[in-house]
Structure formats: C-alpha cells, structure tokens
Scaffold this motif. Structure first.
Motif, PDB file in Angstrom:
ATOM      1  N   VAL A 113       0.956  -0.960   0.073  1.00 38.95           N
ATOM      2  CA  VAL A 113      -0.142  -0.567   0.361  1.00 38.95           C
ATOM      3  C   VAL A 113       0.525   1.263  -0.155  1.00 38.95           C
ATOM      4  O   VAL A 113       0.490   1.976  -0.496  1.00 38.95           O
ATOM      5  CB  VAL A 113      -0.923  -0.105   0.936  1.00 38.95           C
ATOM      6  N   GLN A 134      -2.045   8.646   4.677  1.00 35.61           N
ATOM      7  CA  GLN A 134      -2.404   9.098   3.917  1.00 35.61           C
ATOM      8  C   GLN A 134      -2.879   6.714   3.797  1.00 35.61           C
ATOM      9  O   GLN A 134      -4.089   6.472   3.126  1.00 35.61           O
ATOM     10  CB  GLN A 134      -2.229   9.256   2.484  1.00 35.61           C
ATOM     11  N   ALA A 138      -6.090   4.673   3.422  1.00 38.87           N
ATOM     12  CA  ALA A 138      -6.381   3.801   2.226  1.00 38.87           C
ATOM     13  C   ALA A 138      -6.956   2.260   3.366  1.00 38.87           C
ATOM     14  O   ALA A 138      -7.946   1.614   2.585  1.00 38.87           O
ATOM     15  CB  ALA A 138      -5.847   3.578   1.312  1.00 38.87           C
ATOM     16  N   ARG A 141     -10.077   2.064   4.674  1.00 43.14           N
ATOM     17  CA  ARG A 141     -11.687   2.708   3.634  1.00 43.14           C
ATOM     18  C   ARG A 141     -11.668   0.773   2.700  1.00 43.14           C
ATOM     19  O   ARG A 141     -12.222   0.507   2.691  1.00 43.14           O
ATOM     20  CB  ARG A 141     -10.842   3.660   2.040  1.00 43.14           C
ATOM     21  N   THR A 142     -10.566   0.086   2.515  1.00 43.67           N
ATOM     22  CA  THR A 142     -10.358  -0.777   1.679  1.00 43.67           C
ATOM     23  C   THR A 142     -10.764  -2.022   2.681  1.00 43.67           C
ATOM     24  O   THR A 142     -10.676  -3.544   2.729  1.00 43.67           O
ATOM     25  CB  THR A 142      -9.260  -1.000   0.779  1.00 43.67           C
ATOM     26  N   ALA A 166      -5.780  -0.504  -1.852  1.00 43.09           N
ATOM     27  CA  ALA A 166      -5.547   0.667  -1.147  1.00 43.09           C
ATOM     28  C   ALA A 166      -4.230   1.664  -2.012  1.00 43.09           C
ATOM     29  O   ALA A 166      -4.233   2.344  -1.519  1.00 43.09           O
ATOM     30  CB  ALA A 166      -5.807  -0.143  -0.297  1.00 43.09           C
ATOM     31  N   ILE A 169      -6.219   4.034  -3.725  1.00 40.33           N
ATOM     32  CA  ILE A 169      -6.330   4.852  -2.950  1.00 40.33           C
ATOM     33  C   ILE A 169      -4.985   5.329  -2.096  1.00 40.33           C
ATOM     34  O   ILE A 169      -5.581   7.087  -2.270  1.00 40.33           O
ATOM     35  CB  ILE A 169      -7.255   4.925  -2.309  1.00 40.33           C
ATOM     36  N   ALA A 170      -4.150   5.110  -1.766  1.00 45.53           N
ATOM     37  CA  ALA A 170      -3.365   5.811  -1.203  1.00 45.53           C
ATOM     38  C   ALA A 170      -1.914   7.184  -2.088  1.00 45.53           C
ATOM     39  O   ALA A 170      -1.857   8.250  -1.800  1.00 45.53           O
ATOM     40  CB  ALA A 170      -2.161   5.241  -0.379  1.00 45.53           C
ATOM     41  N   ASP A 172      -3.618   9.149  -4.202  1.00 43.23           N
ATOM     42  CA  ASP A 172      -4.385  10.145  -4.145  1.00 43.23           C
ATOM     43  C   ASP A 172      -3.739  10.655  -5.414  1.00 43.23           C
ATOM     44  O   ASP A 172      -3.875  12.044  -5.637  1.00 43.23           O
ATOM     45  CB  ASP A 172      -3.760  10.890  -3.112  1.00 43.23           C
TER      46      ASP A 172
END
Length: 465
Positions: A113, A134, A138, A141-142, A166, A169-170, A172
């Motif tokens: 991640v 971050q 992430a 969230r996952t 993830a 998402i991290a 960004d």
C-alpha cells in the motif's frame, strides 16, 4: 443494490474534464487496435468500458495511463498530455489496478500500500506523516489494515484486490483506472469492490474501468462506452447504451434487455441462436402470436426471449407491481395488468381469454394458481399450450379442482425450459393438427404423412378454387 447516484458533473456543469481523449489511434505494426476514439470524463464520474474480447478496452486503459503512446491523437489528463510526462509526474495523475494482481516479491501488505506514495516523495526520503496518514486511511477504507503485516502471497484473491485498491487510493490521483476489477472475484467481493469504487467517485475522483459483466456495469457506472473492433459504438447512460441493437452490433449476438427489480438498472440476457424448425419447414417467429400466462421472473424471461425472436407477445393477467408487468412495459408488450393482491375481475378474465383465443400458442410460465386465478383456469379455452416450470413449488395450487384442471392442461402441453421455449412452441405446432393459420407458415408435416409440401399446396390450392 446500488442504483445510479448523482455525480459531480451533474452538480458542477463548469468543471473541467479530468480526461480528454481526441481522435486517438493505436496501431501495432499493420494492426490497428484503436481508431478515431474521442471522449471526455468529468470529475466524480464512473465510466465503464464494455465490449467483446479484443475490442481494445485494455489498450485504451494503457493509453490513458501513459504506458502506451498513441499512434495519432491526444490523451490529456487533468490538462496534461499524459504520454509527454515523466513517469513520476504521470503517476501523480493516474493510478491503475491491473487485472493481474500477482506481485513479483513477497512484500507485506502495508509495504504494498505504501508503494502508492512513491510518486509524492523524493527517491530516498522515508514516508512522511502525511504519507502514513494516507496509507492508514486507504487501508481502513478497504478493510485491509487487519492483515497489514501479512505477506501479500498469504492473502486471498479478493483480499489482494482490496490491497491494490488501497494502494491506488493512497496514491491519491484524480483518475483511477481499473482493468476488469471483478473478473476473478466471487459475487460478494465483486459488489464490495464496485461499492468502494462508487464511494471513491463520490469524493470527486474519476474512474474508468473495463468491466466484463454488463449487469454490474449497468448497476454501478454512471456512463458506458461500448467498444467493438477498436472504435466506440455507443456512449451514454447504461440504459441508452445497452440496447438489443447495440449489443447485436458489438457482440454479434441476440440479447434481451430487462430491468433489475431491486435496483431498476438494466439487465442483459444473451440468447443462443434459435434452432426452431418443423421438420424441413422453417417456422418464422415473426409469424407467431403467443400469449404468456405468468407473473414472475420466468414469465418475464420467456416474454423477453420470444419478443427478441420477433414473435407477437401478449401477457397477463399480471399484478401491476410484478416483474413481468415491468418487463412488458419496457418492451411495449400488450399486458393485462391487475390490482396487486386482488382477485382477477371478470373484465380482466375476458381480456385474457380473448388474447389466448387469438394466440397460436399459450405459454404457462410458472403460472401461479391462487384462489383468484382458479376461475381463469376453468374458463381457458381448449388450445395449444407450452409449459415452462422452473421452481420446485410450481404447480402446487389452492384447491383440488384447480390442481386437476392444471394437470389436465399440462398433459396436453409440451414441457420445456425457458431457454428452449421457442423450440417447445414449434413442437407444439408440429403436434397440432393444422398449425397456426399464417399465410407464410405451412401446415407441419405430421408423422406418417408421406405427402410432400408441394402436393399439400396443390391440394389446398384446388380446394380454394
């Protein structure tokens, strides 16, 4: 159970597109893979790429990520020509979840991640507090924080997919690309992944995903691009893209479009080629008038199948809130709709009986026998019937008379499956004495009848004279 949600583009008409593709062409030697592809993607929009294998979906994703330089045209991400940017700069704009989730090294999950933060820091600098925050968000969230210290090789396929989500998402980025994100997942992980994608676009990101499952694409995407032979054949809301004509053009197959009774989004059923024929005499479905008796999913599926073949289909009685009624409305089929949970009125029974009398064949499709429908059963005229029963409790009725009446009708019916209903109808016509009275449909050759079609036509012509 997610239906379409308002996107940022619905709310902010002045927003600049995250993705702008103009006249994109990609060729490999003599082979043209993408040609004249143009579209835009707004912030907060979830766009699905659908189409047959070899249509160019993965190639388009590679061009959007900057991994592949176009032969012609431009791909602009957040105002930048993506193929002209250095790798680190493009990675701050676009993140990718590949179809192949295998990794070359056995990193622990948290390290995987954290790789998403590499484009945001210098080569040898350690993660900052912002980077760690971050990554933590992430993973939360996952739902991957629970196995943060586990080797990536020791998690399941669905968990690995969440780990790579993830990572993106991290990272960004304003644009996320997903290549068949549900291809190797079971049903619950497919829904979980796409629910997460919907949450991400609600934050204002844009997502472009190649999705194989048309029903899932229709359920979760705001917009679909239908690709075939390297070009965009249709672009728009799922209900405008997923049409029988468009799918036949792209996939070279016949498909019927229904409606998910829970989400209201389109559902697609691909149909096998029809093998319907009466001996050597072909039966054209467009010459058939068929009435369907049933209210549920079987009745809806049978109606869709027969309508797709070109038959003139009527249906009823159907409660107005039943799936078969919704299917009839969407397909513009004549339907006798009744009040839910109320007995079938005499007027509605008369309408149904007139439709049965006008039909060449009547199909029982998991027909529910209740106190309210027993009278209809008793009043049905003697005609040709086909029965499609898929559920274990189909045929369990209220009252011995209704049971006996239905059993007697079934004895005279051809029993078939939903997929084989058209062939069952043809068998019914074959076994009937005369067949439907259509000018283009000859009387079927019955067993033991050694006369030829020409001889029959000669006799019929003489009789007419």
């Amino acid at each position: 159970m997610t239906a379409h949600r308002p996107t940022a583009s619905d709310q902010t008409q002045e927003a600049k597109p995250i993705v702008s593709v103009a006249d994109l062409e990609v060729t490999f030697g003599e082979l043209s893979v993408l040609e004249d592809v143009s579209f835009e993607v707004e912030p907060g929009e979830f766009v699905g790429l659908v189409g047959p294998n070899g249509a160019g979906k993965t190639t388009l994703l590679r061009a959007l990520s900057g991994a592949l330089s176009p032969s012609d045209g431009r791909v602009v991400i957040d105002g930048n020509a993506i193929d002209e940017l250095p790798s680190k700069a493009s990675s701050r704009l676009v993140s990718v979840v590949p179809q192949d989730t295998a990794l070359s090294f056995s990193f622990d999950v948290r390290s995987v991640v954290e790789m998403g933060r590499h484009p945001h820091r210098s080569r040898f600098s350690p993660p900052s507090a912002a980077d760690r925050n971050q990554v933590d968000r992430a993973m939360e969230r996952t739902r991957t924080a629970q196995f943060a210290d586990r080797s990536i090789d020791a998690v399941s396929g669905g968990e690995r997919q969440r780990v790579l989500l993830a990572r993106t998402i991290a990272q960004d980025t304003p644009l996320m690309l997903l290549d068949e994100p549900t291809a190797s997942l079971d049903v619950n992980h497919q829904v979980e992944t796409l629910e997460l994608a919907r949450d991400l676009v609600s934050d204002g990101r844009a997502i472009v995903a190649a999705i194989h499952d048309l029903d899932l694409a229709a359920r979760y995407c705001d917009r679909l691009l239908l690709l075939a032979d390297g070009s965009i054949r249709a672009d728009g809301r799922p209900e405008t893209v997923l049409t029988g004509a468009a799918l036949e053009d792209a996939f070279d197959t016949t498909a019927t479009i229904g409606s998910n009774p829970v989400t209201g989004t389109p559902t697609v059923t691909a149909l096998p080629p029809s093998t319907a024929a009466v001996d050597s005499v072909s039966v054209e479905p467009t010459n058939l008038r068929i009435h369907v008796l049933g209210t549920g999913e079987t009745a809806a599926g049978v109606s869709l199948r027969l309508a797709a073949e070109g038959a003139s289909v009527t249906i009823g009685p159907v409660p107005e809130n039943a799936i078969a009624a919704e299917t009839a409305r969407r397909q513009d089929l004549e339907c006798v709709e009744t009040e839910p949970f109320a007995p079938i009125t005499a007027v509605d029974r008369e309408r149904v009986i007139s439709l049965v009398e006008a039909a060449d064949v009547t199909v029982f499709a998991d027909f529910p026998i209740t106190t309210g429908s027993q009278l209809l059963l008793e009043e049905l005229p003697e005609t040709t019937f086909v029965a499609v029963e898929s559920s274990e409790d189909a045929g369990e009725f209220v009252g011995a008379e209704a049971n006996d009446r239905y059993a007697a009708l079934l004895e005279k019916s051809v029993i078939t499956t939903r997929a084989g209903v058209l062939d069952g109808i043809v068998r019914t016509i074959e076994e009937s004495e005369y067949g439907p009275e259509h000018a283009t449909l000859d009387r079927p050759v019955s067993k033991g009848d050694e006369s030829t079609r020409e001889e029959r036509q000669s006799v019929e012509t003489s009789s007419d004279d």
